[in-house]
Write an enzyme that holds these catalytic residues in place. Structure first.
Site, PDB file in Angstrom:
ATOM      1  N   GLY A  46      -9.440  41.986  33.860  1.00  0.00           N
ATOM      2  CA  GLY A  46      -8.474  43.148  33.620  1.00  0.00           C
ATOM      3  C   GLY A  46      -7.048  42.886  34.128  1.00  0.00           C
ATOM      4  N   GLN A  51       1.389  43.521  37.185  1.00  0.00           N
ATOM      5  CA  GLN A  51       1.416  41.912  37.444  1.00  0.00           C
ATOM      6  C   GLN A  51       2.135  40.971  36.283  1.00  0.00           C
ATOM      7  OE1 GLN A  51      -3.356  42.686  37.269  1.00  0.00           O
ATOM      8  NE2 GLN A  51      -3.198  40.995  38.453  1.00  0.00           N
ATOM      9  N   CYS A  92      -8.459  38.759  41.963  1.00  0.00           N
ATOM     10  CA  CYS A  92      -7.441  38.986  41.196  1.00  0.00           C
ATOM     11  C   CYS A  92      -6.522  38.005  40.545  1.00  0.00           C
ATOM     12  CB  CYS A  92      -6.481  40.025  42.148  1.00  0.00           C
ATOM     13  SG  CYS A  92      -5.008  40.640  41.432  1.00  0.00           S
ATOM     14  N   HIS A 134      -9.195  48.863  40.493  1.00  0.00           N
ATOM     15  CA  HIS A 134      -8.254  47.796  41.247  1.00  0.00           C
ATOM     16  C   HIS A 134      -7.189  47.613  40.197  1.00  0.00           C
ATOM     17  CE1 HIS A 134      -8.130  43.103  41.958  1.00  0.00           C
ATOM     18  NE2 HIS A 134      -7.193  43.450  40.989  1.00  0.00           N
ATOM     19  N   HIS A 138      -3.003  48.401  41.179  1.00  0.00           N
ATOM     20  CA  HIS A 138      -1.888  47.703  40.960  1.00  0.00           C
ATOM     21  C   HIS A 138      -0.630  48.474  40.385  1.00  0.00           C
ATOM     22  CE1 HIS A 138      -3.098  43.534  41.073  1.00  0.00           C
ATOM     23  NE2 HIS A 138      -4.122  43.696  40.725  1.00  0.00           N
TER      24      HIS A 138
HETATM   25 NI    NI Z   1      -5.952  42.272  40.346  1.00  0.00          NI
END
Ligand code: NI
Length: 167
Positions: A46, A51, A92, A134, A138
């Site tokens: 993912g 990010q 992550c 999750h 973010h």
């Molecule tokens: Ni992550």
């Protein structure tokens, strides 16, 4: 398609709050395809736009074993989450090498737009439920390590800084 640079914790940009996507257009479709390429190359299951330093509500996920079931979630919302919680180990791409247990709702129902701009709803459980929660964190500027004790967070930060210097 292009590989995007993934921000590493504790980069402050990981704490920015993503804005809703206004229109699912070619720019967003390119973002989805670049994020997918970046996620598969990492490799990961993912990736949230946050990010890759794009602060719009876009997520890509593929929890299949064959890595051929890409799902894009644009402007995702959790419509329902189960009272039952489950502890599972998370990692992550922004915190490489760190894995720890996080408690999340066992099941969630999500509504989002796909790459065509169509609304869909999806009932998620297992790894998909963990992953969507999750990644949605973010988009709200939250990294999974923030659920851990402050001692662990301090250790992780210093480990990440050492890693950054070594590269
Ligand atoms: Ni992550």
């Amino acid at each position: 398609m292009a590989l995007l640079n993934i921000l590493n914790y504790p980069d402050k940009r990981l704490h920015k709050i993503a804005k809703p996507v206004e229109a699912v257009n070619d720019r967003i479709r390119r973002l989805v395809s670049d994020m997918a390429e970046t996620m598969y190359a990492a490799p990961g299951v993912g990736l949230a736009a946050t990010q890759v330093d794009v602060h719009e509500r876009v997520i890509v996920i593929d929890v299949s074993e064959t890595h051929d079931e890409l799902q894009a979630f644009i402007n995702p919302e959790i419509l329902w989450s189960s009272d039952e919680k489950k502890l599972s180990e998370e990692g992550c791409l922004s915190v490489p090498g760190i894995y720890d247990d996080v408690e999340r709702a066992e099941k969630v129902r999500v509504r989002a737009l796909n790459e065509k701009g169509e609304t869909f709803e999806l009932d998620c459980e297992g790894l998909l439920a963990v992953c969507i929660q999750h990644e949605m964190d973010h988009l709200m500027g939250r990294v999974f390590v923030e659920y851990l004790s402050s001692l662990k967070q301090t250790r992780i930060k210093s480990k990440m800084k050492k890693l950054a210097h070594a590269m």
